[in-house]
Design a protein around this motif. Structure first.
Motif, short mmCIF file in Angstrom:
data_model
loop_
_atom_site.label_atom_id
_atom_site.label_comp_id
_atom_site.label_asym_id
_atom_site.label_seq_id
_atom_site.Cartn_x
_atom_site.Cartn_y
_atom_site.Cartn_z
N ALA A 105 46.21 43.88 53.94
CA ALA A 105 47.48 43.63 53.26
C ALA A 105 47.93 42.18 53.40
CB ALA A 105 48.56 44.56 53.81
N ARG A 106 47.42 41.49 54.40
CA ARG A 106 47.84 40.10 54.62
C ARG A 106 46.98 39.10 53.87
NH1 ARG A 106 47.45 41.46 60.91
NH2 ARG A 106 45.55 42.30 59.98
N ALA A 107 45.96 39.58 53.15
CA ALA A 107 45.08 38.69 52.39
C ALA A 107 44.58 39.45 51.17
CB ALA A 107 43.92 38.21 53.25
N LEU A 108 45.44 39.62 50.19
CA LEU A 108 45.11 40.43 49.01
C LEU A 108 44.29 39.61 48.02
CD1 LEU A 108 48.61 42.09 48.54
CD2 LEU A 108 46.54 43.19 49.44
N PRO A 109 43.18 40.15 47.52
CA PRO A 109 42.34 39.42 46.57
C PRO A 109 42.87 39.54 45.15
CG PRO A 109 41.32 41.51 47.07
CD PRO A 109 42.56 41.43 47.92
N LEU A 110 44.14 39.18 44.96
CA LEU A 110 44.80 39.29 43.67
C LEU A 110 45.46 37.96 43.32
CD1 LEU A 110 46.64 42.71 44.24
CD2 LEU A 110 44.48 42.35 43.04
N ALA A 111 45.55 37.70 42.03
CA ALA A 111 46.19 36.49 41.57
C ALA A 111 47.70 36.58 41.75
CB ALA A 111 45.85 36.25 40.09
N ASP A 112 48.35 35.44 41.74
CA ASP A 112 49.81 35.39 41.80
C ASP A 112 50.40 36.14 40.61
OD1 ASP A 112 49.25 33.70 43.88
OD2 ASP A 112 50.17 31.91 42.99
N ASN A 113 51.58 36.73 40.84
CA ASN A 113 52.36 37.35 39.76
C ASN A 113 51.57 38.41 39.00
OD1 ASN A 113 54.46 35.39 40.30
ND2 ASN A 113 53.18 33.91 39.20
#
Length: 283
Positions: A105-113
């Motif tokens: 949860a502290r390093a999500l492989p998702l783009a901003d917004n």
């Protein structure tokens, strides 16, 4: 998530039988959604376990792109196991998911917004400091997005802690963060309009060993209770008072929270370290 051992093979199958608290809390969270006027396009269940939450969210918001995120691969395998082969095939063809993501949860492989709605049921209390995870959730959420979560509060396990104190055992049970401190963390992470509330859920066990077995099946016994010699546990069990039906009671303080991602504040065109620069000209 340090201290949590849900990566052990075979844990996911036993998890579903022992996850009574998580299912009850998830149902309580779902009731709160009845008052939220949202139409999310992209949703995520962070700390999804075997997928009860994300399945409920997809049933409620049936046109969304859904992500099931967990640090434990066996938990994600459990999400997949709950779907038939036909359901998985249709999900891939129609892009209905959920898409499974193995991530912290502290390093999500998702783009901003990226996300409109983030749901997290009983995950945050496994983090020694939830603030980095809340900041990361804020990063990946779109403006106007909603985060909703439940976590355990400091009055959880009071009966067990009292028994430990009575027999002079070390209190090795995990400590949980106060509701007001979590609210402050939401603001520090950049969220707006946080709403926090709590309730106490009381459970009873036929025997303390049933409680220990449940935590083992959930894969969190040592992270939850710490390590004690079994003879110490026997002393603690003897001091743990029973109720009028001869069962062992145990309370869980459940903290619920939700908040919104606001639009970024506009800054003056000329700033230094966040302060406006005013220029004076001599006549």
């Amino acid at each position: 998530m340090r201290g949590v051992s849900r990566n052990l093979p075979g844990t996911a199958a036993a998890y579903d039988q022992a996850a009574v608290l998580a299912r009850l809390v998830g149902a309580r969270m779902a009731e709160r959604l009845d008052y939220m006027k949202i139409s999310p396009q992209r949703i995520a269940d962070i700390g999804c376990a075997t997928g009860d939450g994300i399945r409920a969210l997809q049933a409620r918001y049936n046109k969304t792109q859904a992500l099931a995120i967990d640090v434990s691969l066996p938990m994600l395998h459990g999400v997949r196991a709950h779907s038939s082969r036909l359901t998985r095939l249709l999900g891939r063809l129609l892009n209905r998911g959920p898409q499974l993501i193995n991530a912290d949860a502290r390093a999500l492989p998702l783009a901003d917004n990226t996300l409109d709605f983030v749901w997290s049921n009983l995950m945050l209390h496994w983090l020694d400091d939830p603030l980095p995870a809340l900041r990361e959730i804020h990063r990946v959420m779109a403006v106007g997005g909603l985060v909703m979560f439940a976590t355990l509060g400091p009055d959880s396990l009071l009966e067990l802690r009292s028994a430990m104190e009575e027999v002079g055992a070390d209190d090795t049970a995990r400590r949980f963060i106060d509701m007001h401190d979590i609210g402050d963390m939401l603001v520090a992470a950049g969220f707006a309009d946080p709403v926090m509330d709590m309730e106490v859920l009381n459970f009873t066990y036929r025997h303390p060993r049933q409680f220990l077995a449940d935590q083992r099946h959930l894969g969190v016994r040592d992270a939850f209770l710490g390590q004690q010699p079994f003879r110490t546990w026997r002393k603690v069990f003897s001091a743990w008072p029973r109720d009028h039906e001869g069962r062992w009671p145990l309370r869980f303080e459940v903290v619920y929270g939700h908040a919104w991602k606001p639009a970024p504040r506009a800054r003056p065109a000329h700033t230094a370290e966040g302060h406006a620069i005013m220029t004076f000209h001599r006549p």
